[in-house]
Motif scaffolding. Sequence first.
Motif, mmCIF file in Angstrom:
data_model
loop_
_atom_site.group_PDB
_atom_site.id
_atom_site.type_symbol
_atom_site.label_atom_id
_atom_site.label_comp_id
_atom_site.label_asym_id
_atom_site.label_seq_id
_atom_site.Cartn_x
_atom_site.Cartn_y
_atom_site.Cartn_z
ATOM 1 N N LEU A 9 0.822 -1.210 0.000
ATOM 2 C CA LEU A 9 0.000 0.000 0.000
ATOM 3 C C LEU A 9 0.859 1.264 0.000
ATOM 4 C CD1 LEU A 9 -2.576 -0.948 2.782
ATOM 5 C CD2 LEU A 9 -2.804 -1.289 0.323
ATOM 6 N N SER A 10 0.256 2.378 -0.387
ATOM 7 C CA SER A 10 0.928 3.670 -0.249
ATOM 8 C C SER A 10 0.943 4.047 1.231
ATOM 9 C CB SER A 10 0.173 4.737 -1.044
ATOM 10 O OG SER A 10 -1.049 5.031 -0.391
ATOM 11 N N GLY A 11 1.751 5.033 1.582
ATOM 12 C CA GLY A 11 1.818 5.495 2.969
ATOM 13 C C GLY A 11 0.450 5.924 3.477
ATOM 14 N N GLY A 12 -0.292 6.597 2.620
ATOM 15 C CA GLY A 12 -1.615 7.077 3.008
ATOM 16 C C GLY A 12 -2.547 5.911 3.328
ATOM 17 N N GLN A 13 -2.473 4.864 2.510
ATOM 18 C CA GLN A 13 -3.341 3.705 2.747
ATOM 19 C C GLN A 13 -2.900 2.934 3.985
ATOM 20 O OE1 GLN A 13 -2.719 2.088 -1.120
ATOM 21 N NE2 GLN A 13 -4.668 2.841 -1.928
ATOM 22 N N GLN A 14 -1.581 2.894 4.227
ATOM 23 C CA GLN A 14 -1.101 2.227 5.443
ATOM 24 C C GLN A 14 -1.648 2.931 6.681
ATOM 25 O OE1 GLN A 14 3.122 1.239 5.670
ATOM 26 N NE2 GLN A 14 3.260 1.361 3.455
ATOM 27 N N GLN A 15 -1.643 4.262 6.643
ATOM 28 C CA GLN A 15 -2.134 4.992 7.804
ATOM 29 C C GLN A 15 -3.657 4.882 7.904
ATOM 30 O OE1 GLN A 15 -0.785 5.459 10.370
ATOM 31 N NE2 GLN A 15 -0.370 7.535 11.003
ATOM 32 N N ARG A 16 -4.342 4.773 6.779
ATOM 33 C CA ARG A 16 -5.785 4.528 6.808
ATOM 34 C C ARG A 16 -6.081 3.189 7.485
ATOM 35 N NH1 ARG A 16 -9.073 7.486 3.055
ATOM 36 N NH2 ARG A 16 -7.787 9.059 2.068
ATOM 37 N N THR A 17 -5.217 2.190 7.204
ATOM 38 C CA THR A 17 -5.393 0.875 7.822
ATOM 39 C C THR A 17 -5.260 0.991 9.346
ATOM 40 O OG1 THR A 17 -4.467 -0.137 5.842
ATOM 41 C CG2 THR A 17 -4.575 -1.526 7.814
ATOM 42 N N ALA A 18 -4.219 1.717 9.788
ATOM 43 C CA ALA A 18 -4.020 1.896 11.233
ATOM 44 C C ALA A 18 -5.213 2.636 11.842
ATOM 45 C CB ALA A 18 -2.723 2.662 11.494
ATOM 46 N N LEU A 19 -5.750 3.616 11.129
ATOM 47 C CA LEU A 19 -6.921 4.354 11.615
ATOM 48 C C LEU A 19 -8.148 3.439 11.694
ATOM 49 C CD1 LEU A 19 -6.533 7.728 9.700
ATOM 50 C CD2 LEU A 19 -6.897 7.542 12.157
ATOM 51 N N ALA A 20 -8.324 2.610 10.668
ATOM 52 C CA ALA A 20 -9.468 1.686 10.653
ATOM 53 C C ALA A 20 -9.384 0.733 11.838
ATOM 54 C CB ALA A 20 -9.494 0.903 9.341
ATOM 55 N N ARG A 21 -8.170 0.259 12.134
ATOM 56 C CA ARG A 21 -7.995 -0.664 13.259
ATOM 57 C C ARG A 21 -8.336 0.028 14.585
ATOM 58 N NH1 ARG A 21 -2.903 -2.472 12.441
ATOM 59 N NH2 ARG A 21 -2.185 -0.970 13.975
#
Lengths: 359, 360
Positions: free
Chosen positions: B132-144
């Motif tokens: 994933l891009s950095g933005g999507q990685q951080q979205r994943t952390a936010l979703a969790r």
Amino acid sequence: MARIDLDHIAHAYKPNPTKPSDFALKEVHHTWEDGGAYALLGPSGCGKTTLLNVISGLIVPSSGRILFGGRDVTHLPTEARNIAQVFQFPVVYDTMTVHDNLAFPLRNRGVPEHEVEKSVRETAEMIGLSDKLGRKASGLGADEKQKISLGRGLVRQDVNAILFDEPLTVIDPHMKWVLRTQLKHLHKRFGFTMIYVTHDQTEALTFADKVVVMYEGEVVQIGTPDELFEKPRHTFVGYFIGSPGMNVLPAEVRGDEAVVAGTPIRLKSSYPPASGKVELGVRPEFVALSDGPDGLPIRVLGVEDVGRYRIVRADLSGTDLNVVLKEGVPVPASPRAVFDLDRVNVYVDSHLVEPVAGA
Amino acid sequence: MLELINVTRKVGAQTHIDDVSMTLSKGSLNVLLGPTLSGKTSLMRLMAGLDRPTHGDIRVDGKSVVGVKVQARGVAMVYQQFINYPTLTVWENIASPLKVAGVDRATIKARVGKAAELLRLTDQLKKTPLELSGGQQQRTALARAIVKGASLVLLDEPLANLDYKLREELRAELPRIFAETGAIFVYATTEPTEALLLGGSTATLSEGRVTQFGPTIEVFNRPADLVTAKTFSDPPMNTLSVEKRGGSFVHHGGLHVPSGPETAGLPDGAYTLGFRPHHLSLDPVAGAVRAEAMVAITEITGSESFIHVDVADSRWVALTHGVRLLEEGDRVPVWVHPDRLFVFDRDGRLAAAPRLAAAA
């Protein structure tokens, strides 16, 4: 300092590249002037670090040559290129004093001690660490350590170029102002050739004389900050420079008439017939809101107050439209969007189209 | 509701958090704004229960939680670094806190689906974080963080490691995401503009103290003191030390600024005038005070120029529209309107706020 020629340079990380997408860096052919301050700007993965590594000698490009002051250095290692580098995180010898850290690159090259002393004192003054020369680096904060890194990059004045790779990322906003201003000042005073890699538009635009905007391995525009703002050559530049970025609106253009969301707009110039995806680009700063009958009908989705201006987020028949209103300018009850026609650009397949001459 | 009551935390002889009291209500967005080492992270650790206060109390819905373990508190945290399980898929990453909590499969499926939709990750669920891009990685952390249904979500400079365009995109979505979850959000940042874009409430921090806490735009428009005003201004606020004598503020260098309706009643004495860079003009402004300045440096961003000037014994910044090509050493007049001035007393407390800013 030296002029840098990038002579038909391209780079692919995989062997035997065939299609354009195999190249992390698509062909670049430019001359960067001696004493120029250049910023490489773009999102991660755009190829800016690859280009920097070609310049520093960490990468030998798949094709093309790189010349410093007319001399081919394509196959020379980094240490033979006589460049200084400053990285994102401080590179500092913790056990040494600030003084010895700054002196290190000079002593390493056998510069006579009295000259070392003079350069170290000058550099310490530039970066504001004169009163800490005797302190061990280990006791300093991240800001100050990064200042030492900057100082080590600036201490030798006989280098071909100074390369900066996101040097202010770890610095506080207030200190960023100070350091950026100092770098600019030093550039004016000493005429270093500087190349500065960043993904931060403010840093790039305020630092550089010329900004090199990169997108998907390609240099999409090299220009002064106002060229990038007024005449983005690619919709990506319009989007990436400016916050919020340029509005890009699907349109039909025939001669000097554009139709956007079913509403005709008379443009200032005539455009040649186009085949492909046609769009109008207009920056949020150049859209006004009127409560009269003119302009495009919009639906306001929200208003963000950023203190010195407000951002109006609106919908224009299915496309996002952002409007920037200066302090004190009201939002009408049922507003229509009016464009400053001197500031509207036409794009075909994402590339800027020039109007028909004399029209 | 989360209450901090006279919370102090000392480590050895150092005071990390100094007598902080604040009340955060359910469904609110609260920004902690301050430079590095001002106490943002320390305050979040106290809120999370990772650290214990030396003095004071922390209450959730009226009950003290001091000494209650982090695991029992319903807290989620998101950090500057993108923290995900690299070998798990995005779906498994988001589902992990629910699996640990022993939630049944059907509920997990539903909640992961909803969180993924909220963070626009629906198409990425089968990938691993490194694809994933950095933005999507951080979205994943936010979703969790959100999927747990935590009542308190702490975000410590979550966008700092992203490209500024990704930051802009995610930042614009955050208020909507926050509104949909109903949790208390606490968001730490060093950037005044980020606080303004997020809205909600802002607490300004300086040396472990909360200098002001209130609706973001109000703190910006009426900072309680000079420290708050400086913390909440980028570029930094321009200042001038003056002496009030009758109807004017006098700088020892000879600059006179007439007092206005808000400031005429202030007693004579020492004050600091403050004004924001976009209110320092290089063009004449009706009713404004003129000062002679020398250009130190010009920075152009395309849409705007930052002109750093030396006036009397101060370095000021003017933020102007358009491109201004001025050279170092150029002498230019500058104008500032008395109605734009913040006036701070000898102790740095706000004595008067600008009329125009307050009205806007």
